[in-house]
Enzyme design. Structure first.
Site, short mmCIF file in Angstrom:
data_model
loop_
_atom_site.label_atom_id
_atom_site.label_comp_id
_atom_site.label_asym_id
_atom_site.label_seq_id
_atom_site.Cartn_x
_atom_site.Cartn_y
_atom_site.Cartn_z
N HIS A 84 -0.41 51.16 -55.18
CA HIS A 84 -1.85 50.92 -55.18
C HIS A 84 -2.59 51.75 -54.14
O HIS A 84 -3.68 51.38 -53.72
CB HIS A 84 -2.15 49.43 -54.97
N GLU A 87 -5.70 50.65 -69.84
CA GLU A 87 -6.56 51.75 -69.40
C GLU A 87 -6.61 52.91 -70.38
O GLU A 87 -7.66 53.52 -70.59
CB GLU A 87 -6.11 52.26 -68.02
#
Lengths: 330, 365
Positions: free
Chosen positions: A129, A60
């Site tokens: 998450h 990322e």
């Protein structure tokens, strides 16, 4: 008006802008061959080719930084964060580069960049998450932060985000990709910094953004039917820039406010809303502003625990009763 | 000074590395006048840096100040291969790169002084020099953080159909940072399709702040780190301007032609302390600094020029003129006004997108 899903609304916004403007490209993990983890970009690789729909390795920081470099060169990249939870890997790029380059270059460079992906929890993904990052990203000057909840706004705000000359943090309601709503065909924009009155009412102002808006609409129906309380529901839509006027005007009318968010309460959007209301509508408030937030714990896995960690209809109704001084049984 | 800008503008794309009609590399016909011009540039950089250190000690320059003393031949040599439209990005030791690309000593010094006349209006300081019209895409303050940006710029240059390249400068310290590895991996991948004309220039000045290369990584051959990402590489003597120029032209031409990244590790030395506040220098010996000083890039070039027949008096005159240029820059910075307070709130958000590729071509018109 045609009815489409939230997912399709996002896809059509991106596809229409890609047709219109060659500088728009998509970049992220598994957005092309795989079709997108949440299928938002499904079919776009076939339509626009691999130079414009760029599959990346799982890195990322690298691809977000590369997208910033592309944006500085006049391209308009749209980065997909598979989920916003992974954006911490790219936080240095987003905060230290994207948010500040226009400023510390003395206005010589700009970063017309969209970073989009699902935000928030609700599907038992547990601690790493599950995050709601509106307050986190909303903290940094130089970023714009939006969180649409309807398919209509998803498309209109995505087009506005792509055309914006600044980095836009586009927080999608991950749990709502399949929800349907009316979405106009063709291009239109929903400007940032304008809240939406999702339901008109006179007795209390309920304020949220993202999927909590739907919770508030359900609560408002129950309050109307069961307690004869007419709640006004405000969908903030945009966290930065922020529409102070709409919430202040509403509270001047209802004299009461409850702010609801999935994120943690400390240093959060709800805290900022409460501060704005006491600064600008102090004389109109008949009760302290209530905040209903996520439990101050890392998100748990078990279904019942997760549900207990997020705002519930019951919690909101109880908050409304407190601000309207209608304690149960009174 | 206008003279610096002039010489930067005059810099031609052809030069060492190209060949003449007989196929003989042009470099074999040494261009002594060009070298004299670069001698002047390098002396200006050295005196500029020394002046900025003095100004820091006087409290006229704030924040962090990282000077380029000892490394002058690296940027000077590589930017000799710069063509208009190529993009340059580096970390916070960025004064020389801006000066070489055509930013004036006046506006760079004024930026260090935090003045309205500074290169970025007093908003970035020493670590954030931008001169987009001259292809300077910025100095960045977080070690490693700028590397992915340079790789993305290289993608954009190909996407936009140009034959321009990116010169991406990084230090030996940045090579142990995750951002480097993620970016190099992307560059290697995209380069397979000819979509990444990125020239990585590792300025190995032997220390990441106070930590030597040996103390920072077990595999100390920094160029070889690029093997992991399918990026070809070589090393160059970063103290020898002519060696750097030869390398720069050859590898820049290759990156331009192939659209593939390439890496050069320039072996150099930071003769000055890490930052203006690093005065103890516990991490290295005086003897080590003295040894490297023998190969000071300016001294090395000076000896060569004298060998090539340039008269010492001429070099003396250049040094005197360079001092005037720098003195003028300091005076200008000192006398310039502070930024107006209204500037505090400008440039937080862009009104419209700035297109670096168009900015640079507009400036050339």
């Amino acid at each position: 008006m045609p009815v489409t899903t939230y997912r399709e609304a996002l896809r059509s916004a991106m596809a229409e802008e890609m047709e219109r403007d060659e500088s728009v490209v998509l970049i992220g993990e598994d957005i092309g061959v795989y079709g997108g983890t949440h299928l938002v970009t499904d079919g776009l690789l076939e339509r626009f080719g691999p130079k414009r729909v760029i599959d990346t390795p799982i890195s990322e920081g690298g691809f977000t930084g590369a997208a910033i470099g592309m944006a500085m060169m006049g391209m308009r990249p749209i980065v997909e964060m598979m989920t916003w939870n992974f954006s911490f890997q790219a936080a240095d790029q987003i905060i230290q580069n994207a948010a500040k380059i226009h400023y510390f270059s003395g206005g010589q460079a700009s970063v017309p960049l969209v970073i989009r992906g699902p935000n928030g929890g609700g599907v038992q993904l547990s601690a790493q998450h599950t995050h709601s990052l509106e307050g986190f990203y909303g903290h940094f000057p130089g970023l714009k932060v939006v969180s649409p909840v309807t398919p209509h706004d998803a498309k209109g705000m995505m087009i506005a985000a792509i055309r914006d000359p600044n980095p836009v943090i586009f927080l999608e309601a991950g749990a709502l990709y399949g929800t349907k709503g009316e979405v106009p065909e063709g291009e239109y924009t929903v400007p940032f910094g304008q809240a939406r009155i999702a339901r008109e009412g006179t007795d209390v102002t309920l304020i949220a953004y993202g999927r909590q808006v739907n919770l508030l609409l359900r609560v408002a129906e129950r309050l109307a039917n069961e307690e004869k309380i007419e709640a006004e529901v405000i969908d903030l839509r945009s966290i930065r820039p922020f529409d102070e006027k709409t919430i202040v005007e509403s509270v001047k009318k209802t004299n009461r406010a409850v702010v609801v968010q999935e994120q943690w309460r400390w240093f959060s959007v709800a805290s900022e809303v409460a501060a704005i209301l006491q600064e600008q509508a102090f004389d109109y408030l008949d009760a302290p502003v209530e905040r209903v937030s996520g439990a101050e714990v890392p998100a748990p896995y078990a279904r019942n625990l997760e549900q207990a960690a997020f705002p519930s209809e019951q919690q909101v109704i109880e908050a409304v009763r407190r601000v309207t001084y209608r304690a149960r049984g009174a | 000074m206008a003279t610096t800008r002039g010489s930067a503008k005059k810099r031609r794309a052809d030069g060492p590395g190209d060949t003449n009609p007989d196929g003989v590399p042009v470099l074999e016909r040494r261009d002594t006048e060009k070298l004299v011009g670069y001698y002047r540039q390098m002396v200006i950089i050295r005196l500029f840096e020394e002046a900025s250190q003095r100004a820091f000690r006087q409290g006229k320059v704030g924040g962090y100040l990282h000077v380029y003393i000892g490394q002058e031949a690296v940027a000077t040599g590589f930017l000799d291969a710069h063509r208009p439209g190529d993009k340059v990005i580096t970390a916070y030791r960025d004064h020389a790169h801006a000066l070489l690309l055509g930013s004036t000593p006046r506006e760079v010094m004024a930026e260090l002084f935090g003045k309205a006349t500074g290169l970025v209006k007093g908003k970035g300081g020493s670590m954030h020099l931008f001169d987009v019209k001259n292809d300077m895409m910025g100095g960045y303050g977080i070690v490693g953080g700028h590397i992915p940006l340079g790789v993305g710029m290289a993608y954009a240059l190909r996407y936009q159909g140009t034959d321009n390249i990116v010169q991406l400068y990084l230090g030996d310290g940045a090579i142990n940072n995750g951002a480097f590895h993620e970016a190099a991996n992307l560059a290697g991948l995209w380069g397979r399709d000819g979509m990444n004309p990125c020239l990585f220039i590792v300025e190995n000045n032997q220390y990441g702040m106070g930590t030597s290369v040996e103390r920072a990584t077990a595999m100390t051959d920094l160029a070889r780190k690029f093997d992991s990402y399918g990026i070809e590489h070589e090393k160059v003597d970063g103290m020898d301007l002519e060696a750097v120029m030869e390398c720069a032209h050859r590898v820049a031409a290759r990156v331009r032609e192939t659209g593939k990244p390439y890496a050069v590790e320039a072996i150099t030395y930071r003769i000055a302390p890490h930052g203006a506040a690093d005065f103890l220098e516990r991490y290295r010996t005086k003897e080590e600094v003295r040894k490297w000083r023998e190969r000071d890039p300016i001294g090395l070039l000076e000896r060569k020029l004298i060998d090539y027949g340039v008269e010492e008096e001429r070099l003396e005159a250049i040094r005197a003129e360079a001092k005037e240029v720098v003195d003028d820059a300091v005076r200008f910075a000192d006398e310039s006004p502070e930024p107006p307070l209204e500037e505090l709130y400008t440039d937080v958000y862009a009104e419209e997108s700035v297109d670096a590729s168009r900015e640079a071509s507009a400036a050339r018109r």
